[in-house]
Every structure is written in C-alpha cells, then in structure tokens.
Design a protein around this motif. Structure first.
Motif, PDB file in Angstrom:
ATOM      1  N   GLN A  68     -30.709  45.204 140.342  1.00  0.00           N
ATOM      2  CA  GLN A  68     -29.361  44.943 140.822  1.00  0.00           C
ATOM      3  C   GLN A  68     -28.839  46.161 141.562  1.00  0.00           C
ATOM      4  N   MET A  69     -28.110  45.918 142.654  1.00  0.00           N
ATOM      5  CA  MET A  69     -27.483  46.977 143.420  1.00  0.00           C
ATOM      6  C   MET A  69     -26.082  47.235 142.867  1.00  0.00           C
ATOM      7  N   VAL A  70     -25.768  48.507 142.601  1.00  0.00           N
ATOM      8  CA  VAL A  70     -24.483  48.890 142.032  1.00  0.00           C
ATOM      9  C   VAL A  70     -23.789  49.886 142.946  1.00  0.00           C
ATOM     10  N   PHE A  71     -22.495  49.673 143.200  1.00  0.00           N
ATOM     11  CA  PHE A  71     -21.681  50.564 144.032  1.00  0.00           C
ATOM     12  C   PHE A  71     -20.658  51.281 143.149  1.00  0.00           C
ATOM     13  N   VAL A  72     -20.613  52.609 143.222  1.00  0.00           N
ATOM     14  CA  VAL A  72     -19.587  53.373 142.511  1.00  0.00           C
ATOM     15  C   VAL A  72     -19.045  54.467 143.421  1.00  0.00           C
ATOM     16  N   THR A  73     -17.824  54.901 143.145  1.00  0.00           N
ATOM     17  CA  THR A  73     -17.230  56.002 143.911  1.00  0.00           C
ATOM     18  C   THR A  73     -17.623  57.348 143.329  1.00  0.00           C
ATOM     19  N   ASP A  74     -17.576  57.461 142.017  1.00  0.00           N
ATOM     20  CA  ASP A  74     -17.828  58.730 141.333  1.00  0.00           C
ATOM     21  C   ASP A  74     -19.172  58.659 140.613  1.00  0.00           C
ATOM     22  N   GLU A  75     -20.197  59.234 141.201  1.00  0.00           N
ATOM     23  CA  GLU A  75     -21.518  59.171 140.579  1.00  0.00           C
ATOM     24  C   GLU A  75     -21.590  59.990 139.298  1.00  0.00           C
ATOM     25  N   GLN A  76     -20.845  61.109 139.239  1.00  0.00           N
ATOM     26  CA  GLN A  76     -20.881  61.938 138.030  1.00  0.00           C
ATOM     27  C   GLN A  76     -20.301  61.188 136.838  1.00  0.00           C
ATOM     28  N   GLU A  77     -19.282  60.394 137.091  1.00  0.00           N
ATOM     29  CA  GLU A  77     -18.707  59.573 136.030  1.00  0.00           C
ATOM     30  C   GLU A  77     -19.746  58.582 135.491  1.00  0.00           C
ATOM     31  N   LEU A  78     -20.548  58.022 136.391  1.00  0.00           N
ATOM     32  CA  LEU A  78     -21.602  57.109 135.977  1.00  0.00           C
ATOM     33  C   LEU A  78     -22.658  57.841 135.161  1.00  0.00           C
ATOM     34  N   PHE A  79     -23.070  59.030 135.605  1.00  0.00           N
ATOM     35  CA  PHE A  79     -24.067  59.803 134.867  1.00  0.00           C
ATOM     36  C   PHE A  79     -23.567  60.114 133.456  1.00  0.00           C
ATOM     37  N   ASN A  80     -22.292  60.530 133.373  1.00  0.00           N
ATOM     38  CA  ASN A  80     -21.722  60.888 132.074  1.00  0.00           C
ATOM     39  C   ASN A  80     -21.666  59.675 131.144  1.00  0.00           C
ATOM     40  N   ALA A  81     -21.264  58.540 131.696  1.00  0.00           N
ATOM     41  CA  ALA A  81     -21.183  57.322 130.885  1.00  0.00           C
ATOM     42  C   ALA A  81     -22.565  56.900 130.418  1.00  0.00           C
ATOM     43  N   TRP A  82     -23.541  57.031 131.314  1.00  0.00           N
ATOM     44  CA  TRP A  82     -24.904  56.605 130.987  1.00  0.00           C
ATOM     45  C   TRP A  82     -25.519  57.479 129.899  1.00  0.00           C
ATOM     46  N   GLU A  87     -23.880  51.578 122.608  1.00  0.00           N
ATOM     47  CA  GLU A  87     -24.685  50.381 122.799  1.00  0.00           C
ATOM     48  C   GLU A  87     -24.521  49.791 124.186  1.00  0.00           C
ATOM     49  N   SER A  88     -23.593  50.309 124.969  1.00  0.00           N
ATOM     50  CA  SER A  88     -23.351  49.751 126.297  1.00  0.00           C
ATOM     51  C   SER A  88     -22.821  50.831 127.229  1.00  0.00           C
ATOM     52  N   VAL A  89     -22.844  50.517 128.516  1.00  0.00           N
ATOM     53  CA  VAL A  89     -22.316  51.407 129.543  1.00  0.00           C
ATOM     54  C   VAL A  89     -21.380  50.606 130.431  1.00  0.00           C
ATOM     55  N   ASN A  90     -20.148  51.032 130.531  1.00  0.00           N
ATOM     56  CA  ASN A  90     -19.208  50.377 131.432  1.00  0.00           C
ATOM     57  C   ASN A  90     -19.305  51.014 132.808  1.00  0.00           C
ATOM     58  N   VAL A  91     -19.513  50.201 133.816  1.00  0.00           N
ATOM     59  CA  VAL A  91     -19.671  50.686 135.182  1.00  0.00           C
ATOM     60  C   VAL A  91     -18.482  50.232 136.018  1.00  0.00           C
ATOM     61  N   LYS A  92     -17.810  51.175 136.660  1.00  0.00           N
ATOM     62  CA  LYS A  92     -16.687  50.847 137.535  1.00  0.00           C
ATOM     63  C   LYS A  92     -17.238  50.477 138.913  1.00  0.00           C
ATOM     64  N   ASP A  93     -17.762  49.274 138.989  1.00  0.00           N
ATOM     65  CA  ASP A  93     -18.376  48.789 140.223  1.00  0.00           C
ATOM     66  C   ASP A  93     -17.283  48.502 141.260  1.00  0.00           C
ATOM     67  N   ILE A  94     -17.529  48.864 142.517  1.00  0.00           N
ATOM     68  CA  ILE A  94     -16.537  48.697 143.573  1.00  0.00           C
ATOM     69  C   ILE A  94     -17.146  47.936 144.746  1.00  0.00           C
ATOM     70  N   ASP A  95     -16.300  47.455 145.638  1.00  0.00           N
ATOM     71  CA  ASP A  95     -16.796  46.826 146.869  1.00  0.00           C
ATOM     72  C   ASP A  95     -15.997  47.245 148.090  1.00  0.00           C
ATOM     73  N   SER A  96     -15.153  48.285 147.936  1.00  0.00           N
ATOM     74  CA  SER A  96     -14.391  48.770 149.082  1.00  0.00           C
ATOM     75  C   SER A  96     -14.021  50.238 148.883  1.00  0.00           C
ATOM     76  N   VAL A  97     -13.939  50.948 149.986  1.00  0.00           N
ATOM     77  CA  VAL A  97     -13.520  52.347 150.004  1.00  0.00           C
ATOM     78  C   VAL A  97     -12.668  52.557 151.248  1.00  0.00           C
ATOM     79  N   THR A  98     -12.097  53.740 151.378  1.00  0.00           N
ATOM     80  CA  THR A  98     -11.363  54.095 152.584  1.00  0.00           C
ATOM     81  C   THR A  98     -12.160  55.116 153.376  1.00  0.00           C
ATOM     82  N   ILE A  99     -11.751  55.349 154.603  1.00  0.00           N
ATOM     83  CA  ILE A  99     -12.385  56.378 155.424  1.00  0.00           C
ATOM     84  C   ILE A  99     -12.381  57.705 154.667  1.00  0.00           C
TER      85      ILE A  99
END
Length: 206
Positions: A68-82, A87-99
């Motif tokens: 599965q393809m996952v989009f996040v803004t803050d990769e460090q937050e994902l690393f820390n959560a992982w 028993e689980s990892v919550n991922v703040k998946d996104i589909d939009s950003v700004t310039i």
C-alpha cells in the motif's frame, strides 16, 4: 535535487532519503486497516472489524504479497510512532499539501518471499506526473526491503527508502499522480500502485 532519472524538466527538492529505523522490531500497522491471512494462504487487507477490504489503485494484494502507498507530511512522526511499542500504529495519512509543504511517500508491505537464507528482496520505482500531464520525475529502483530477513509473524513493514516531494512556488499547483511499481524479486510478483495528491497554492499571510 532530484535523485530520479529520465526527467523531462528540473524538479528541485524531489529526492530520496534513507531512514535508519529498519532494524527495529517489526510491527503490525493499523490505520483503519490490518494485515491478515485467509485460509487459502493468500494475503488480504481487512479493517478493524475483520472485514475484508477490496483492492484499490493504491492498495493491492497478489498471492501472499501485499503493498500500500502511504502519504504523510511528517516522516519523523511516522518513524517515532512505528518504533513505539504497541499493538498498532496510527498513521496520519494525507492527500493534499500546499506549495512548499513536503509530502513523503512510503510503501507498507507484507508477505515477501524469502530466499533460502531467509532474506527478502523488494524494490520500488516511482513515476510522478504533474497537473499538466507531463512527467514530473522518475526514480531508479529504490529499496523497500533488500537482503533483510522476512518480517516475523506475517507482520507489515515500512519501506526503507521513501520519496519526498516539495512543490515550489514556481511549479504548478494542482493534482499530481504517483505511479509506483513494487517488485518482489524472489517471487517475481509485481504490484502496480497509483495514488494522487493535490497541491494548493499557499495562503498569503495578512
């Protein structure tokens, strides 16, 4: 600068970065989805209720192999959560950003085939198309899980490499389409994933 190849125009700040958490304990990812195995010895995606989820353009399975393809803004937050024991990892998946706002693209996978020595060999290639329909960038093969032990207990794992994109002010706002080819070289299985994200113009500060 871009580390991709075959670009038709410059794409500043589009690059690949290697993260270093890879040897941490493997974990099951739960972001409204989980990884399970059916009685036919093939992998499927299920939700928290145990209901099977159908394949989508960005989440697919074939035999034992899933990605599965996952989009996040803050990769460090994902690393820390992982890396946090749970028993689980919550991922703040996104589909939009700004310039000027980064979007980091990862592959979550499971079920890779191990060689005799127990190692998997999974790679990915990205091809990004801009709002004008032209090639924005293309990468060479990148590591998902190369010459590393099969994740234990049929768990999911996060790709070692990932793609970071920052669309600059001089570039186009709008819809960007990411095509990703995920290949398990040991089994010969290939999953073609596609997902889009939207880039909005920055809101001017008063």
């Amino acid at each position: 600068r871009s580390s991709g190849t075959g670009q038709t125009r410059p794409a500043p700040y589009l690059y690949v970065r290697l993260h270093q958490y890879a040897l941490l304990n493997m974990r099951i990812l739960v972001a409204l989805i989980a990884f399970t195995w059916c009685t036919l010895a093939s992998a499927v995606w299920v939700n928290k209720s145990g209901e099977q989820l159908p394949d989508t353009s960005y989440r697919k399975s074939k035999g034992d192999f899933i990605a599965q393809m996952v989009f996040v803004t803050d990769e460090q937050e994902l690393f820390n959560a992982w890396s946090t024991p749970s028993e689980s990892v919550n991922v703040k998946d996104i589909d939009s950003v700004t310039i000027n706002e980064p979007i980091n693209i990862f592959i979550v996978f499971g079920g890779c085939q191990a060689k005799v020595e127990g190692n998997c060999k999974v790679t990915m290639r990205f091809r990004v198309v801009g709002p004008d329909g032209k090639l924005y960038s293309e990468t060479p093969a990148m590591e998902v899980w190369h010459e590393k032990k099969l994740p234990p207990n049929r768990s999911l794992q996060l790709s070692v490499d990932y793609l970071k994109i920052i669309v600059e002010p001089h570039e186009l706002a709008g819809k960007y389409v990411v095509n990703t080819q995920v290949r398990d070289s040991n089994s010969g299985t290939v999953l073609e994933l596609q997902r889009a994200f939207n880039v909005a113009k920055s809101i001017a500060k008063k």
